[in-house]
Design a protein around this motif. Sequence first.
Motif, PDB file in Angstrom:
ATOM      1  N   LEU A  62      32.525  51.699  46.011  1.00 57.50           N
ATOM      2  CA  LEU A  62      32.616  50.747  44.910  1.00 57.50           C
ATOM      3  C   LEU A  62      34.069  50.587  44.460  1.00 57.50           C
ATOM      4  N   ARG A  63      34.829  51.671  44.509  1.00 56.93           N
ATOM      5  CA  ARG A  63      36.242  51.643  44.126  1.00 56.93           C
ATOM      6  C   ARG A  63      37.014  50.657  44.989  1.00 56.93           C
ATOM      7  N   GLN A  64      36.846  50.765  46.299  1.00 55.86           N
ATOM      8  CA  GLN A  64      37.597  49.904  47.207  1.00 55.86           C
ATOM      9  C   GLN A  64      37.240  48.441  47.006  1.00 55.86           C
ATOM     10  N   ARG A  65      35.963  48.156  46.840  1.00 58.38           N
ATOM     11  CA  ARG A  65      35.510  46.773  46.614  1.00 58.38           C
ATOM     12  C   ARG A  65      36.076  46.229  45.304  1.00 58.38           C
ATOM     13  N   ALA A  66      36.030  47.048  44.244  1.00 60.58           N
ATOM     14  CA  ALA A  66      36.531  46.620  42.940  1.00 60.58           C
ATOM     15  C   ALA A  66      38.042  46.376  42.986  1.00 60.58           C
ATOM     16  N   LEU A  67      38.772  47.262  43.635  1.00 60.30           N
ATOM     17  CA  LEU A  67      40.222  47.100  43.707  1.00 60.30           C
ATOM     18  C   LEU A  67      40.613  45.899  44.561  1.00 60.30           C
ATOM     19  N   ASP A  68      39.910  45.678  45.656  1.00 62.30           N
ATOM     20  CA  ASP A  68      40.186  44.498  46.487  1.00 62.30           C
ATOM     21  C   ASP A  68      39.954  43.208  45.698  1.00 62.30           C
ATOM     22  N   THR A  69      38.839  43.169  44.981  1.00 63.99           N
ATOM     23  CA  THR A  69      38.522  41.990  44.179  1.00 63.99           C
ATOM     24  C   THR A  69      39.559  41.800  43.079  1.00 63.99           C
ATOM     25  N   SER A  70      39.967  42.876  42.438  1.00 66.57           N
ATOM     26  CA  SER A  70      40.982  42.802  41.381  1.00 66.57           C
ATOM     27  C   SER A  70      42.290  42.247  41.917  1.00 66.57           C
ATOM     28  N   LYS A  71      42.688  42.720  43.078  1.00 60.88           N
ATOM     29  CA  LYS A  71      43.947  42.249  43.664  1.00 60.88           C
ATOM     30  C   LYS A  71      43.869  40.766  44.035  1.00 60.88           C
ATOM     31  N   GLU A  72      42.710  40.328  44.516  1.00 60.23           N
ATOM     32  CA  GLU A  72      42.527  38.907  44.824  1.00 60.23           C
ATOM     33  C   GLU A  72      42.669  38.058  43.569  1.00 60.23           C
ATOM     34  N   VAL A  73      42.048  38.507  42.487  1.00 58.43           N
ATOM     35  CA  VAL A  73      42.115  37.775  41.227  1.00 58.43           C
ATOM     36  C   VAL A  73      43.556  37.715  40.722  1.00 58.43           C
ATOM     37  N   LEU A  74      44.275  38.828  40.812  1.00 52.69           N
ATOM     38  CA  LEU A  74      45.672  38.861  40.375  1.00 52.69           C
ATOM     39  C   LEU A  74      46.533  37.915  41.195  1.00 52.69           C
ATOM     40  N   GLN A  75      46.291  37.848  42.500  1.00 52.96           N
ATOM     41  CA  GLN A  75      47.047  36.922  43.350  1.00 52.96           C
ATOM     42  C   GLN A  75      46.786  35.474  42.945  1.00 52.96           C
ATOM     43  N   LYS A  76      45.527  35.157  42.638  1.00 53.33           N
ATOM     44  CA  LYS A  76      45.200  33.803  42.209  1.00 53.33           C
ATOM     45  C   LYS A  76      45.866  33.464  40.878  1.00 53.33           C
ATOM     46  N   LEU A  77      45.890  34.440  39.957  1.00 54.61           N
ATOM     47  CA  LEU A  77      46.536  34.212  38.670  1.00 54.61           C
ATOM     48  C   LEU A  77      48.034  34.013  38.813  1.00 54.61           C
TER      49      LEU A  77
END
Length: 108
Positions: free
Chosen positions: A90-105
């Motif tokens: 769950l950690r890896q999935r959450a961190l990957d998703t977080s990084k994607e969102v940050l890149q979009k922002l």
Amino acid sequence: DDKKKRRKISKAKKESRPQHATYIGKMQKKIHGNSLSISRNALVTLDGMVEHMIGKIVTVGASATKYHGSTTFNTKAALAAGTITIPGRLRQRALDTSKEVLQKLKGN
């Protein structure tokens, strides 16, 4: 006339908090359609789990922020808190998703 002049006494409202169960239910229906359902009790349980996890991440993030001498809870503190708090896959999935969102922002 007296009735018009009387003001309604509003009842004290309960302290509202976000209901993650609504979002969880919508996502479950979006992913699985009507082929799989989730009970109200399961949604309430999941809602409590999400609230607990958010609280834990914020607490750990606040500690990390204080440790580094900062007064702002920034993205680095949030990612560090997530890394420490969230277990396993769950950690890896959450961190990957977080990084994607940050890149979009950052891109916008």
